[in-house]
Design an enzyme around this catalytic site. Structure first.
Site, PDB file in Angstrom:
ATOM      1  N   GLY A   1       0.788  -1.222   0.000  1.00 51.69           N
ATOM      2  CA  GLY A   1       0.000   0.000   0.000  1.00 51.69           C
ATOM      3  C   GLY A   1       0.816   1.266   0.000  1.00 51.69           C
ATOM      4  O   GLY A   1       0.251   2.367   0.097  1.00 51.69           O
TER       5      GLY A   1
ATOM      6  N   GLU B   1       6.737  -7.206  -8.410  1.00 48.36           N
ATOM      7  CA  GLU B   1       6.940  -8.436  -7.636  1.00 48.36           C
ATOM      8  C   GLU B   1       7.260  -9.623  -8.550  1.00 48.36           C
ATOM      9  O   GLU B   1       6.552 -10.633  -8.557  1.00 48.36           O
ATOM     10  CB  GLU B   1       5.696  -8.745  -6.798  1.00 48.36           C
ATOM     11  CG  GLU B   1       5.349  -7.713  -5.761  1.00 48.36           C
ATOM     12  CD  GLU B   1       6.336  -7.668  -4.594  1.00 48.36           C
ATOM     13  OE1 GLU B   1       7.226  -8.528  -4.540  1.00 48.36           O
ATOM     14  OE2 GLU B   1       6.215  -6.753  -3.771  1.00 48.36           O
TER      15      GLU B   1
END
Length: 603
Positions: free
Chosen positions: A43, A170
């Protein structure tokens, strides 16, 4: 081609909350021929930054330039040359695949490029070679491939267009150790050839050794911009950005707390082994052959020290963390917690993080449901423009009373239905004469179609407002409460409420998947259109992965329910505290029935 970000601020889409910026005043640049690691807690804005650089989401403020080329043109469209310079791979890239076979999958990424057939065939072979896949895989169905092979195909689809910049989200998530090293070699080769790489990852252990630069993000703002060595030597910066320590930092802290200083933090196991050997040689003159490899020496060092260090290693590591925690507690940071939240600007005049609770939010879900059924029945009774206009005005009043929920009236579902109404009315009014060939338009049939479909549009808007002001748990509790008396007649109340709750949850998940897949199709197709939209020719490709993704979500949910031992049979008591009916709820139900009578009279 250098990337430059000047004061970039990004807000969530208007139909999302909260209204705090996802990115706040980002001023930085990325040099070609370098690898940049974006680190931060979940976040913090890592994925948003990548999507913004790729032109997938618009900016509220600031600008981005690829060399001398602005990413966005004056007409708010993505610049083709800048867009072609970027290849982005989302998290779990194997979920980006949607074509029938590998050949068509790679061909889709080449579609926007005006290359010759020979150039495309050469690029296909080079892309497969870069991920160690044979040409024989081209005709293999994508769905039959293993997860690891799918991931390689996804990376090949990203690099096949030879973008100068690779943006990876990622990339090592879910990847085994055997697949990580080929990925790192690919990124290093791309950087050595003059390309740029920006990686957003929590896997600092893997990417710190190959990165040229580390940017720490916190709450959508840049918390630090430093080298990997500086990042490891100053773990307090990682703590301030709420980033967990990588193994390199843990090892160095444990050794120092153990009374074994090794100088600067080592970025790789080889460097750590060499530092330990050098320290032992200088302090204790431990004999090692000059030909001893770092790995062998490290194993020897650890074996020799195991007896004396094992009992103190855990305590030493804990002491190091306690020292850091004490330092964190005594340091006043100006950009953390509530103070930071207060300093961040809000969107359009300072809206709170969460939508302010309205009168409609506080109503009993069953009262809202009864009122919705009454109003829907009243809307369906309207056959004149006066009644439809009155129903539309009533819907607007309810939306305004719902606080910021009025935004969903302009949401995608409503906009798509409006487009459907326009197309349907045009087709209804179209008149074709074959002999002789004549085209005409009659307003009467078109208005009848508009009048009919507008009623369903209003019912859809009321339903969306009901969902926006009623939480899943609240609705489930209310339904169980209302249907509980029927259980004595063998009515499956638990099963009905559970199914209703799942339907509400899947609507939310469906919206999220549509947005995610629209980003993927737009990014891979280099579509120079408004972000979040889909070209007509991509509709078929869009719905295939959407269906597969929703089936995967359903399967995961089924496994989760089975693992938790969920049963549809209820007990004699409520699982949660029932919601009581109050005066305002009774008045709401009465108002719903009264409006139904009024609309029946008008209709």
């Amino acid at each position: 081609m250098m990337i430059r970000m000047d004061g970039v601020t990004v807000y969530p889409p208007q139909h999302h909350a909260p209204d705090r910026p996802l990115l706040h005043s980002i001023d930085t640049s990325f040099e070609a021929g370098t690898i940049t690691l974006l680190a931060g807690r979940s976040g913090s804005g890592k994925s948003t930054l990548l999507h913004t650089l790729a032109g997938l989401i618009p900016m509220a403020q600031g600008g981005i330039r690829y060399g001398d080329i602005p990413l966005w043109t004056e007409k708010q469209r993505i610049h083709p040359q800048a867009c072609a310079s970027v290849g982005i791979a989302f998290q779990y890239p194997e979920r980006q695949l949607f074509a029938e076979n590998v050949r068509k999958e790679l061909a889709y990424s080449l579609r926007p490029l005006r290359w010759s057939k020979q150039d495309k065939e050469r690029a296909t072979a080079e892309a497969l070679q870069s991920v160690n896949l044979p040409l024989s895989i081209l005709d293999e169905p994508v769905l039959s491939l293993s997860e690891g092979t799918k991931r390689k195909v996804a990376f090949a689809a990203t690099v096949i267009g030879k973008p100068q910049w690779l943006l990876l989200d990622e990339p090592t998530s879910g990847m085994d150790s055997k697949g990580i090293q080929p990925l790192l070699r690919l990124l290093q080769a791309h950087s050595a050839a003059g390309g740029g790489v920006i990686v957003a990852s929590h896997d600092l252990e893997t990417f710190l050794p190959i990165a040229d630069r580390v940017i720490l993000l916190k709450a959508g703002a840049m918390a630090a911009d430093l080298t990997p060595q500086q990042c490891c030597d100053a773990p307090e910066l990682l703590a301030r950005a709420e980033v967990g320590w990588p193994e390199q930092v843990r090892l160095t802290a444990a050794l120092r707390a153990h009374g074994f200083p090794v100088g600067s933090c080592a970025l790789t196991p080889e460097e750590a082994a060499a530092a330990i050997i050098e320290r032992l040689r200088s302090a204790e003159a431990v004999p090692f052959a000059a030909s001893t490899s770092p790995h062998a020496a490290a194993n020897a060092v650890l074996s020799a020290a195991a007896a004396s260090a094992a009992e103190r290693a855990e305590t030493a590591a804990a002491s190091a963390y306690q020292l850091l925690d004490a330092d964190m507690a005594s340091t006043a940071w100006p950009e953390t917690g509530a103070a930071e939240a207060e300093r961040l600007p809000t969107h359009k005049g300072g809206t709170d993080d969460k939508r302010a609770e309205s009168f409609i939010d506080r109503l009993h879900p069953i009262a809202k449901w009864i009122c919705y059924i009454s109003l829907s029945a009243g809307v369906l009774m309207q056959h004149h423009w006066t009644g439809i206009a009155a129903a539309a005005a009533l819907c607007a009043i309810i939306a305004a009373a719902s606080g910021n929920s009025y935004r969903i009236i302009g949401g995608k579902a409503v906009r798509f239905f409006v487009i459907f109404i326009v197309i349907s009315s045009l087709l209804s009014g179209l008149r074709i004469e074959l002999s002789p060939l004549q085209l005409g338009f009659e307003a009467g049939p078109a208005l009848v179609t508009v009048k009919l479909l507008l009623r369903y549009l209003l019912i859809m808007a009321l339903g969306l407002l009901l969902m926006a002001t009623t939480g899943e748990q609240q609705m489930q509790t209310a339904l169980e409460q209302a249907l509980h008396p029927l259980e004595r007649f063998k009515f499956p109340a638990r099963l009905v409420t559970f199914a209703a709750t799942l339907m509400m949850r899947f609507v939310t998940m469906l919206n999220m998947e549509i947005e995610r897949l629209s980003l993927i199709v737009t990014a891979r197709g280099k579509a120079y259109i408004k972000p979040g939209t889909i070209r007509l020719r991509d509709v078929r490709l869009f719905f295939i992965p959407l269906l597969l993704s929703m089936m995967k979500h359903a399967e995961d949910l089924a496994f989760a329910l089975e693992a938790r031992g969920y049963k549809t049979k209820t007990t004699s008591a409520y699982a949660v505290k029932p919601i009581s009916f109050e005066l305002r709820d009774n008045l709401t139900v009465a108002a719903g029935f009264l409006l139904l009578i009024v609309m029946w009279i008008i209709g």
